[in-house]
Write a protein that holds these residues in place. Structure first.
Motif, PDB file in Angstrom:
ATOM      1  N   GLY A   1      -5.383  12.247  -5.840  1.00  0.00           N
ATOM      2  CA  GLY A   1      -7.620  12.384  -5.758  1.00  0.00           C
ATOM      3  C   GLY A   1      -8.017  11.542  -5.817  1.00  0.00           C
ATOM      4  N   THR A   2      -7.984  10.595  -6.079  1.00  0.00           N
ATOM      5  CA  THR A   2      -8.903   9.316  -6.611  1.00  0.00           C
ATOM      6  C   THR A   2      -9.603   9.458  -5.895  1.00  0.00           C
ATOM      7  N   VAL A   3      -8.994   8.980  -5.039  1.00  0.00           N
ATOM      8  CA  VAL A   3      -9.594   8.231  -3.714  1.00  0.00           C
ATOM      9  C   VAL A   3     -10.360   9.268  -2.809  1.00  0.00           C
ATOM     10  N   THR A   4     -11.710   9.255  -2.643  1.00  0.00           N
ATOM     11  CA  THR A   4     -12.032  10.826  -2.151  1.00  0.00           C
ATOM     12  C   THR A   4     -12.480  10.440   0.122  1.00  0.00           C
ATOM     13  N   LYS A   5     -12.237   8.987   0.423  1.00  0.00           N
ATOM     14  CA  LYS A   5     -12.488   8.838   1.066  1.00  0.00           C
ATOM     15  C   LYS A   5     -12.444   7.339   2.239  1.00  0.00           C
ATOM     16  N   LYS A   6     -11.479   5.909   1.281  1.00  0.00           N
ATOM     17  CA  LYS A   6     -10.924   5.681   2.615  1.00  0.00           C
ATOM     18  C   LYS A   6      -9.853   4.676   1.256  1.00  0.00           C
ATOM     19  N   MET A   7      -8.646   4.345   1.875  1.00  0.00           N
ATOM     20  CA  MET A   7      -8.780   3.171   1.295  1.00  0.00           C
ATOM     21  C   MET A   7      -7.669   2.294   2.457  1.00  0.00           C
ATOM     22  N   MET A   8      -8.382   1.038   1.699  1.00  0.00           N
ATOM     23  CA  MET A   8      -8.469  -0.036   3.079  1.00  0.00           C
ATOM     24  C   MET A   8      -7.526  -1.141   2.479  1.00  0.00           C
ATOM     25  N   PHE A   9      -6.393  -1.674   3.340  1.00  0.00           N
ATOM     26  CA  PHE A   9      -5.116  -3.337   3.138  1.00  0.00           C
ATOM     27  C   PHE A   9      -5.833  -4.061   3.651  1.00  0.00           C
ATOM     28  N   MET A  10      -6.157  -5.309   2.887  1.00  0.00           N
ATOM     29  CA  MET A  10      -6.233  -6.583   3.847  1.00  0.00           C
ATOM     30  C   MET A  10      -4.967  -6.814   4.195  1.00  0.00           C
ATOM     31  N   THR A  11      -5.697  -7.012   5.850  1.00  0.00           N
ATOM     32  CA  THR A  11      -3.981  -7.998   6.710  1.00  0.00           C
ATOM     33  C   THR A  11      -5.205  -8.898   7.189  1.00  0.00           C
ATOM     34  N   SER A  12      -6.271  -8.989   7.317  1.00  0.00           N
ATOM     35  CA  SER A  12      -6.076 -10.629   8.564  1.00  0.00           C
ATOM     36  C   SER A  12      -6.298 -11.795   8.421  1.00  0.00           C
ATOM     37  N   SER A  13      -6.021 -12.329   7.274  1.00  0.00           N
ATOM     38  CA  SER A  13      -5.567 -13.138   6.618  1.00  0.00           C
ATOM     39  C   SER A  13      -4.308 -13.706   5.856  1.00  0.00           C
TER      40      SER A  13
ATOM     41  N   LYS B   1      -1.419  14.461  -0.047  1.00  0.00           N
ATOM     42  CA  LYS B   1      -2.879  13.570  -0.263  1.00  0.00           C
ATOM     43  C   LYS B   1      -3.011  14.335  -1.452  1.00  0.00           C
ATOM     44  N   GLY B   2      -3.524  14.153  -2.386  1.00  0.00           N
ATOM     45  CA  GLY B   2      -5.141  14.578  -3.571  1.00  0.00           C
ATOM     46  C   GLY B   2      -5.621  15.109  -2.739  1.00  0.00           C
ATOM     47  N   ASN B   3      -6.347  14.152  -2.090  1.00  0.00           N
ATOM     48  CA  ASN B   3      -7.345  14.732  -0.463  1.00  0.00           C
ATOM     49  C   ASN B   3      -6.924  15.094   0.265  1.00  0.00           C
ATOM     50  N   GLU B   4      -7.866  15.976   0.775  1.00  0.00           N
ATOM     51  CA  GLU B   4      -6.663  15.834   2.767  1.00  0.00           C
ATOM     52  C   GLU B   4      -7.583  15.295   3.655  1.00  0.00           C
ATOM     53  N   ASN B   5      -8.814  14.742   3.318  1.00  0.00           N
ATOM     54  CA  ASN B   5     -10.331  14.145   4.358  1.00  0.00           C
ATOM     55  C   ASN B   5      -9.502  12.686   3.910  1.00  0.00           C
ATOM     56  N   LEU B   6      -8.482  12.665   3.525  1.00  0.00           N
ATOM     57  CA  LEU B   6      -8.762  10.687   3.093  1.00  0.00           C
ATOM     58  C   LEU B   6      -8.070   9.369   4.600  1.00  0.00           C
ATOM     59  N   ASN B   7      -8.786   8.688   4.231  1.00  0.00           N
ATOM     60  CA  ASN B   7      -8.501   8.210   5.509  1.00  0.00           C
ATOM     61  C   ASN B   7      -8.485   6.903   5.109  1.00  0.00           C
TER      62      ASN B   7
END
Length: 466
Positions: A423-435, A456-462
């Motif tokens: 649950g360390t991340v509260t909103k978003k986990m983002m990964f770069m793939t564009s390049s 998920k430690g945070n159910e609202n994680l996107n």
């Protein structure tokens, strides 16, 4: 506000909560009270007694001289002294003469001294009388050869009552390594002339013209750590120039500045908040990897090249930023790091910086060092020990962006997993793939699909890509 970096000076316990002086009683972890024979304590060697006294306030340390003949001079060997002239209203305020006497009577090796005083001591120099502040600095540098000095003016009203006039070369003693100044108006940079000795300089709530700051910085060519926190100047159309061949950490927080120039080839840690236009901000610091994202001047943010800092024999910049002296850390909203997760020392530095944050961070951007790159400064971890990455950390971040996440890298996958499940991340986990090439992109997306299935430690994680 902590006053000087005692965490860097090994053996210091200055920041610990002062303990009441009570020679007859102590308590164990369960709260049980155990009688201790004070005579047995007195039989301990001076070195042991000094270590005990180092955990106490200076006021209580001096009081121990009245316990017995054995204790009369032990206090004179403590490595750090802290004086607060603005004490509790129920106590008698410290007189300047008392502080002078204590410094004179101390006969041990004094590593550091901090003094919180009232504004009248600044006004003394304006009236043409001998400056008490200057007397203290001379005593501490010339007689005691103190390594660290912190002066804090707490109750000045306006810039003139905070005006600090000091003699030329006052801070240039070769033994002096650290200077902290809080809430002064500096008209000149004379006291910093020829300060080749200084390694750490922190100026907080300092009022001075830009050219004064420029001369101070130019007069301290050996600085490793420079903090300009909430500094103010009157003339806005001027350029703050920070040119250094030795600087490892730089923090700048200011308002109304027209332009800033930073040339620091060895800079590993940089944080900033200012109102300068981005077009008027020039920075030449290749270690900060600024080409991997814009630097938003209007938001408190930090860039930290952990990979480079880990190569240092003494990580003085890292030790400073995780200490209580970096009291600007909790105000930062964005952190960008460059780290090799296969290097144990780098992983530990990364863990420490997140734990030191002790709050909610807005954005954490991670750029992973590619496999096969240098891992100097720590042994490689052949086996990733996930459980030892960030134990018991209260750190939280709203959004984590992994810029070059590799789905086939077990260490990177383990870190992402830990962020998600704890649950360390509260909103978003983002990964770069564009390049990325198509094959790498598909590999990353497959790894992210696995991460999405974890509890998920945070159910609202996107999750998302960029």
């Amino acid at each position: 506000m902590s006053l000087f970096p005692l965490s860097i000076m090994k053996g210091s316990q200055f920041h610990h909560q002062p303990k009441p002086m009570n020679a007859s009683l102590s308590s164990d972890e369960r709260g049980k009270r155990i009688l201790i024979d004070p005579d047995r304590i007195s039989k301990l060697p001076d070195k042991v007694l000094v270590k005990i006294l180092a955990t106490m306030s200076t006021e209580d340390v001096i009081k121990t001289s009245a316990l017995s003949k054995r204790w009369k001079s032990v206090w004179k060997q403590v490595p750090f002294l802290h004086f607060d002239m603005l004490v509790d209203i129920n106590k008698t305020p410290l007189a300047p003469e008392s502080i002078t006497q204590v410094i004179n009577r101390h006969n041990g090796k004094l590593e550091g001294c901090s003094i919180i005083h009232y504004a009248q001591l600044c006004q003394d120099s304006l009236l043409g009388t001998d400056s008490v502040l200057e007397t203290w600095i001379e005593l501490l540098t010339l007689k005691k050869q103190t390594k660290a000095i912190a002066l804090s003016n707490r109750h000045g009203n306006g810039t003139e009552t905070n005006r600090l006039l000091l003699s030329v070369n006052l801070f240039s003693h070769p033994r002096l390594k650290t200077v902290f100044l809080y809430r002064y108006n500096l008209k000149t940079a004379n006291a910093f002339n020829n300060c080749y000795n200084l390694k750490i300089l922190k100026l907080e709530k300092i009022y001075a013209e830009v050219n004064v700051f420029n001369r101070i910085i130019a007069s301290c060519p050996s600085l490793k750590v420079l903090v300009l926190h909430r500094v103010v100047w009157r003339i806005k159309k001027a350029c703050l120039k920070i040119h250094s061949n030795s600087l490892k950490l730089l923090h700048v927080s200011c308002t109304g500045v027209d332009s800033i120039e930073v040339y620091a080839l060895l800079l590993d840690i940089f944080s900033i908040y200012c109102t300068a236009r981005e077009s008027n901000f020039v920075i030449k610091s290749p270690r900060l990897l600024l080409n991997n994202g814009p630097l938003d001047l209007a938001e408190f943010n930090m860039r930290y090249n952990i990979s480079r800092q880990a190569q240092e024999r003494k990580c003085i910049a890292h030790e400073f930023v995780i200490s209580r002296d970096a009291n600007y850390l909790k105000r930062l909203r964005s952190l960008s790091v460059f780290v090799n997760l296969m290097n144990s020392k780098q992983v530990e530095l990364f863990r420490q910086i997140l734990v030191a944050w002790n709050g909610i961070l807005g954005n954490l951007n991670i750029l992973f060092e590619e496999e096969g790159e240098s891992s100097i400064g720590g042994t490689q971890n052949k086996k990733w020990e996930e459980g030892k990455v960030f134990p018991n950390a209260d750190f939280r971040v709203e959004t984590v962006c992994m810029l070059n996440f590799s789905g086939s890298n077990k260490a990177q996958f383990a870190l992402a997993s830990r962020f998600i499940t704890q649950g360390t991340v509260t909103k978003k986990m983002m990964f770069m793939t564009s390049s990325f090439p198509k094959e790498v992109k598909l590999n990353t997306e497959a790894a992210v699909a696995k991460l999405m299935k974890l509890p998920k430690g945070n159910e609202n994680l996107n999750f998302g890509y960029f």
